[in-house]
Structures are given as C-alpha cells and as structure tokens.
Design an enzyme around this catalytic site. Structure first.
Site, PDB file in Angstrom:
ATOM      1  N   THR A   1      -2.342   1.725  -3.839  1.00  0.00           N
ATOM      2  CA  THR A   1      -2.621   1.627  -5.275  1.00  0.00           C
ATOM      3  C   THR A   1      -3.736   0.605  -5.506  1.00  0.00           C
ATOM      4  O   THR A   1      -3.529  -0.590  -5.368  1.00  0.00           O
ATOM      5  CB  THR A   1      -1.339   1.223  -6.031  1.00  0.00           C
ATOM      6  OG1 THR A   1      -0.254   1.963  -5.493  1.00  0.00           O
ATOM      7  CG2 THR A   1      -1.473   1.496  -7.512  1.00  0.00           C
TER       8      THR A   1
ATOM      9  N   ARG B   1       3.348  11.412   0.603  1.00  0.00           N
ATOM     10  CA  ARG B   1       2.879  10.980   1.922  1.00  0.00           C
ATOM     11  C   ARG B   1       3.887  10.059   2.628  1.00  0.00           C
ATOM     12  O   ARG B   1       3.890   9.973   3.836  1.00  0.00           O
ATOM     13  CB  ARG B   1       1.520  10.297   1.826  1.00  0.00           C
ATOM     14  CG  ARG B   1       1.559   8.988   1.085  1.00  0.00           C
ATOM     15  CD  ARG B   1       0.233   8.279   1.139  1.00  0.00           C
ATOM     16  NE  ARG B   1      -0.738   8.898   0.266  1.00  0.00           N
ATOM     17  CZ  ARG B   1      -1.813   8.266  -0.213  1.00  0.00           C
ATOM     18  NH1 ARG B   1      -2.035   7.014   0.143  1.00  0.00           N
ATOM     19  NH2 ARG B   1      -2.648   8.854  -1.018  1.00  0.00           N
TER      20      ARG B   1
ATOM     21  N   HIS C   1       6.724   2.126   3.697  1.00  0.00           N
ATOM     22  CA  HIS C   1       6.090   2.295   5.004  1.00  0.00           C
ATOM     23  C   HIS C   1       7.075   2.497   6.154  1.00  0.00           C
ATOM     24  O   HIS C   1       6.660   2.798   7.271  1.00  0.00           O
ATOM     25  CB  HIS C   1       5.083   1.175   5.243  1.00  0.00           C
ATOM     26  CG  HIS C   1       3.965   1.273   4.243  1.00  0.00           C
ATOM     27  ND1 HIS C   1       3.166   2.404   4.153  1.00  0.00           N
ATOM     28  CD2 HIS C   1       3.571   0.463   3.234  1.00  0.00           C
ATOM     29  CE1 HIS C   1       2.316   2.258   3.141  1.00  0.00           C
ATOM     30  NE2 HIS C   1       2.542   1.080   2.567  1.00  0.00           N
TER      31      HIS C   1
ATOM     32  N   HIS D   1       1.461  -6.482  -4.593  1.00  0.00           N
ATOM     33  CA  HIS D   1       0.344  -5.882  -3.857  1.00  0.00           C
ATOM     34  C   HIS D   1      -0.339  -6.874  -2.924  1.00  0.00           C
ATOM     35  O   HIS D   1      -0.912  -7.860  -3.361  1.00  0.00           O
ATOM     36  CB  HIS D   1      -0.725  -5.249  -4.754  1.00  0.00           C
ATOM     37  CG  HIS D   1      -1.425  -4.149  -4.018  1.00  0.00           C
ATOM     38  ND1 HIS D   1      -0.960  -2.856  -4.016  1.00  0.00           N
ATOM     39  CD2 HIS D   1      -2.472  -4.173  -3.184  1.00  0.00           C
ATOM     40  CE1 HIS D   1      -1.729  -2.130  -3.245  1.00  0.00           C
ATOM     41  NE2 HIS D   1      -2.653  -2.898  -2.719  1.00  0.00           N
TER      42      HIS D   1
ATOM     43  N   GLU E   1       3.851  -5.787 -14.213  1.00  0.00           N
ATOM     44  CA  GLU E   1       3.671  -6.244 -12.829  1.00  0.00           C
ATOM     45  C   GLU E   1       2.177  -6.451 -12.623  1.00  0.00           C
ATOM     46  O   GLU E   1       1.380  -5.527 -12.814  1.00  0.00           O
ATOM     47  CB  GLU E   1       4.227  -5.232 -11.830  1.00  0.00           C
ATOM     48  CG  GLU E   1       4.019  -5.730 -10.395  1.00  0.00           C
ATOM     49  CD  GLU E   1       4.894  -5.019  -9.375  1.00  0.00           C
ATOM     50  OE1 GLU E   1       6.028  -4.622  -9.707  1.00  0.00           O
ATOM     51  OE2 GLU E   1       4.426  -4.858  -8.235  1.00  0.00           O
TER      52      GLU E   1
ATOM     53  N   ARG F   1       5.106   9.256  -4.312  1.00  0.00           N
ATOM     54  CA  ARG F   1       3.731   9.684  -4.617  1.00  0.00           C
ATOM     55  C   ARG F   1       3.685  11.194  -4.833  1.00  0.00           C
ATOM     56  O   ARG F   1       4.482  11.936  -4.271  1.00  0.00           O
ATOM     57  CB  ARG F   1       2.802   9.303  -3.460  1.00  0.00           C
ATOM     58  CG  ARG F   1       2.336   7.875  -3.533  1.00  0.00           C
ATOM     59  CD  ARG F   1       1.258   7.622  -2.481  1.00  0.00           C
ATOM     60  NE  ARG F   1       0.619   6.355  -2.721  1.00  0.00           N
ATOM     61  CZ  ARG F   1      -0.507   6.202  -3.431  1.00  0.00           C
ATOM     62  NH1 ARG F   1      -1.132   7.245  -3.935  1.00  0.00           N
ATOM     63  NH2 ARG F   1      -1.010   5.010  -3.621  1.00  0.00           N
TER      64      ARG F   1
ATOM     65  N   GLU G   1       8.642   3.625  -8.298  1.00  0.00           N
ATOM     66  CA  GLU G   1       7.256   3.630  -8.787  1.00  0.00           C
ATOM     67  C   GLU G   1       6.817   5.071  -8.967  1.00  0.00           C
ATOM     68  O   GLU G   1       6.985   5.896  -8.069  1.00  0.00           O
ATOM     69  CB  GLU G   1       6.336   2.940  -7.781  1.00  0.00           C
ATOM     70  CG  GLU G   1       6.541   1.450  -7.694  1.00  0.00           C
ATOM     71  CD  GLU G   1       5.640   0.821  -6.644  1.00  0.00           C
ATOM     72  OE1 GLU G   1       4.768   1.511  -6.091  1.00  0.00           O
ATOM     73  OE2 GLU G   1       5.828  -0.364  -6.379  1.00  0.00           O
TER      74      GLU G   1
ATOM     75  N   HIS H   1       8.004   4.283  -3.807  1.00  0.00           N
ATOM     76  CA  HIS H   1       6.963   4.944  -4.602  1.00  0.00           C
ATOM     77  C   HIS H   1       6.963   6.421  -4.214  1.00  0.00           C
ATOM     78  O   HIS H   1       6.599   6.763  -3.086  1.00  0.00           O
ATOM     79  CB  HIS H   1       5.609   4.280  -4.284  1.00  0.00           C
ATOM     80  CG  HIS H   1       4.462   4.807  -5.086  1.00  0.00           C
ATOM     81  ND1 HIS H   1       3.196   4.285  -5.006  1.00  0.00           N
ATOM     82  CD2 HIS H   1       4.374   5.818  -5.992  1.00  0.00           C
ATOM     83  CE1 HIS H   1       2.382   4.933  -5.822  1.00  0.00           C
ATOM     84  NE2 HIS H   1       3.069   5.872  -6.424  1.00  0.00           N
TER      85      HIS H   1
ATOM     86  N   ASN I   1       9.624  -3.305  -0.943  1.00  0.00           N
ATOM     87  CA  ASN I   1       9.109  -1.935  -0.975  1.00  0.00           C
ATOM     88  C   ASN I   1       9.195  -1.354   0.446  1.00  0.00           C
ATOM     89  O   ASN I   1       8.619  -1.908   1.386  1.00  0.00           O
ATOM     90  CB  ASN I   1       7.651  -1.972  -1.473  1.00  0.00           C
ATOM     91  CG  ASN I   1       7.020  -0.600  -1.517  1.00  0.00           C
ATOM     92  OD1 ASN I   1       7.167   0.179  -0.581  1.00  0.00           O
ATOM     93  ND2 ASN I   1       6.307  -0.296  -2.578  1.00  0.00           N
TER      94      ASN I   1
HETATM   95  N1  PXP Z   1       3.908  -3.244  -6.422  1.00  0.00           N
HETATM   96  C1  PXP Z   1       3.317  -2.065  -6.724  1.00  0.00           C
HETATM   97  C2  PXP Z   1       3.316  -1.622  -8.143  1.00  0.00           C
HETATM   98  C3  PXP Z   1       2.726  -1.280  -5.712  1.00  0.00           C
HETATM   99  O1  PXP Z   1       2.151  -0.110  -6.042  1.00  0.00           O
HETATM  100  C4  PXP Z   1       2.779  -1.728  -4.376  1.00  0.00           C
HETATM  101  C5  PXP Z   1       2.165  -0.905  -3.304  1.00  0.00           C
HETATM  102  O2  PXP Z   1       2.776   0.320  -3.204  1.00  0.00           O
HETATM  103  C6  PXP Z   1       3.434  -2.947  -4.111  1.00  0.00           C
HETATM  104  C7  PXP Z   1       3.961  -3.698  -5.160  1.00  0.00           C
HETATM  105  C8  PXP Z   1       3.593  -3.464  -2.724  1.00  0.00           C
HETATM  106  O3  PXP Z   1       2.370  -3.749  -2.164  1.00  0.00           O
HETATM  107  P1  PXP Z   1       2.274  -4.083  -0.625  1.00  0.00           P
HETATM  108  O4  PXP Z   1       2.804  -2.903   0.108  1.00  0.00           O
HETATM  109  O5  PXP Z   1       0.822  -4.329  -0.418  1.00  0.00           O
HETATM  110  O6  PXP Z   1       3.116  -5.317  -0.404  1.00  0.00           O
END
Ligand code: PXP
Length: 241
Positions: free
Chosen positions: A103, A51, A12, A194, A153, A47, A72, A45, A9
């Site tokens: 999330t 953001r 960031h 997550h 997930e 959003r 996402e 994602h 992901n």
């Molecule tokens: N999976 C989903 C569905 C998420 O919403 C997120 C966070 O955006 C992640 C995985 C990744 O989480 P993290 O950034 O904490 O590794």
C-alpha cells in the site's frame, strides 16, 4: 501504566504459503499465536487480487480468533459486502492499486469522500470500528472526522524509509506529531502503520497520542529468526509507555 496496542498484520504468512501453493504456513496458526503471545489485534488485508490472504483465511480466522480482527479493504462495493458478511471487529479502509507491491500511500479522501462516507455508514450499522489509512495531513484528518470515521491510521512509510536510509527525519516526524495532535483534538483515535521495524517503533512510540501500531512485514520476517513469540514481545516492550 498502559501500553500502546499492537496489531499484527499476518498477510505475509499467506505470501509464503501461496509461493508454493501449499496449505502451510497457516495464517490461522499465525493469528492464534499472535493472540497467545500478547498481540492486541490481528490484521489481514483481503486484496482484490487475493495475492496473500484469501476468503477462506478470513472465514476461519474470524471464527477462531478471540482478540479483535482488523480487516483491511479497498473502498469498493464487493469488499464492503464481504465485510458485512464476516463482520470483523474493525475495518481499515485502504487505497489499492493492482500493480503496487504494497500500500503505497494514504487514501485520496477528497476524491472519495462520498463513497467512503456511505461505506462507513453501512459498516457502522454492524458496530464495526472504522479506520481510514491516510497521509499525515490535516485536511484529510478533518475530512475523516466529517465523514464519521472512528479512527485514522497514519501512513508511516516515509519516515520509516528515511530512518532506514539514515536520512534526516525530523520534518516528517513533526508532520506526524501535528497530525496526531490535531486528530486527537477533534476526537479521532490515531493508529500508525507501514514499514515499521524496531528502530522506527522506538521513534514513533515517543509521539504522544498514538493508540495503536499495526506492524506486519518486518515482524513476520523477524519471526523467521527469533520466533513470533519474541518478535511480538520485543515490539510490546518498545510500546510500553
Ligand atoms: N497498516 C496498513 C493500513 C497497511 O496497509 C499495512 C501494509 O499492508 C500495514 C499497516 C503494515 O505494514 P508493514 O507490513 O509494512 O508493517
């Protein structure tokens, strides 16, 4: 021997870019490096408040990325419209609250099952693989199957927090194991995501039946120190069966 798949992901990377309103660091560049260094998919994602990832990121990443793109989205009409326009390979439906930092929990499937059932039906017409982000509980898993999701997930935030704080995590781990077993038994592919870092990835990689890990914040943070190449390689090594 087959590895568990790693989805990276890259939200960031966009967070850092947006902090200064510049056009760097580039999420597209990050996505292409994930592909180069062995990630199995890239997650973004989009959003509702934009953001981090913005619409043009989705557009260019979808155009240039050769590995699957996992988008996402919140279960709302205009996000479905955007998904149908750009046709990512995968969509993961997640709950979204405007004021949350990230999330915070899984979907409230009981409340939203009709809405999500329709969304799944529409997205599947475009051959998009669907996953639902849920808590590790059996009733939500059963419901996910009933409304024809391909995958679930499992939200791993709780176990990752317990591990980070050095607290007992076996009850939560058992809950996850039961959820994974049940989902596999009724024909759902299982992913986790997550809050995962190297140590929680080690613990969760031992749970049989998980096909995909989606990891963002820690992996991108670690890339500042060791580079995205090594960061991905270290996770891939942990996920080797
Ligand atoms: N999976 C989903 C569905 C998420 O919403 C997120 C966070 O955006 C992640 C995985 C990744 O989480 P993290 O950034 O904490 O590794």
């Amino acid at each position: 021997m087959r590895s568990i798949r790693l989805g990276v992901n890259i939200d960031h990377v966009a967070t850092v870019r947006n902090a200064r309103g510049e056009n760097y660091p580039s999420p597209l560049r990050a996505a292409l490096l994930c592909e180069k260094y062995g990630a199995n998919s890239v997650t973004i994602h989009l959003r509702e408040d934009r953001r981090h990832i913005r619409d043009f990121d989705l557009k260019v990443i979808k155009k240039k990325l050769k590995i699957p793109l996992n988008l996402e989205i919140a279960p709302v009409k205009h996000m479905v419209k955007i998904s149908l326009k750009y046709k990512p390979d995968y969509v993961c439906i997640v709950p979204e609250k405007r004021r949350e930092i990230t999330t915070e929990g899984g979907l409230n499937l009981k409340k939203k099952s009709n809405l999500i059932r329709n969304i799944i039906k529409n997205l599947k017409k475009e051959n998009i693989r669907i996953s639902l982000f849920i808590e590790p509980n059996l009733s939500d898993i059963k419901l996910a199957k009933e409304i024809k999701s391909d995958c679930v997930e499992i939200h791993t935030g709780k176990i990752c927090n317990l591990l980070n704080q050095g607290k007992k995590y076996t009850i939560e781990l058992d809950r996850i194991k039961k959820a994974v077993n049940f989902a596999n038994k009724i024909g759902l592919e299982v992913h986790v995501g997550h809050g995962i870092n190297f140590s929680s990835a080690k613990v969760l990689s031992k749970v049989k039946g998980i096909k995909e890990f989606n990891i963002g914040h820690f992996l991108i943070g670690e890339s500042i120190f060791i580079g995205i190449n090594k960061s991905i390689k270290k996770f891939k090594q942990i996920l080797k069966k």
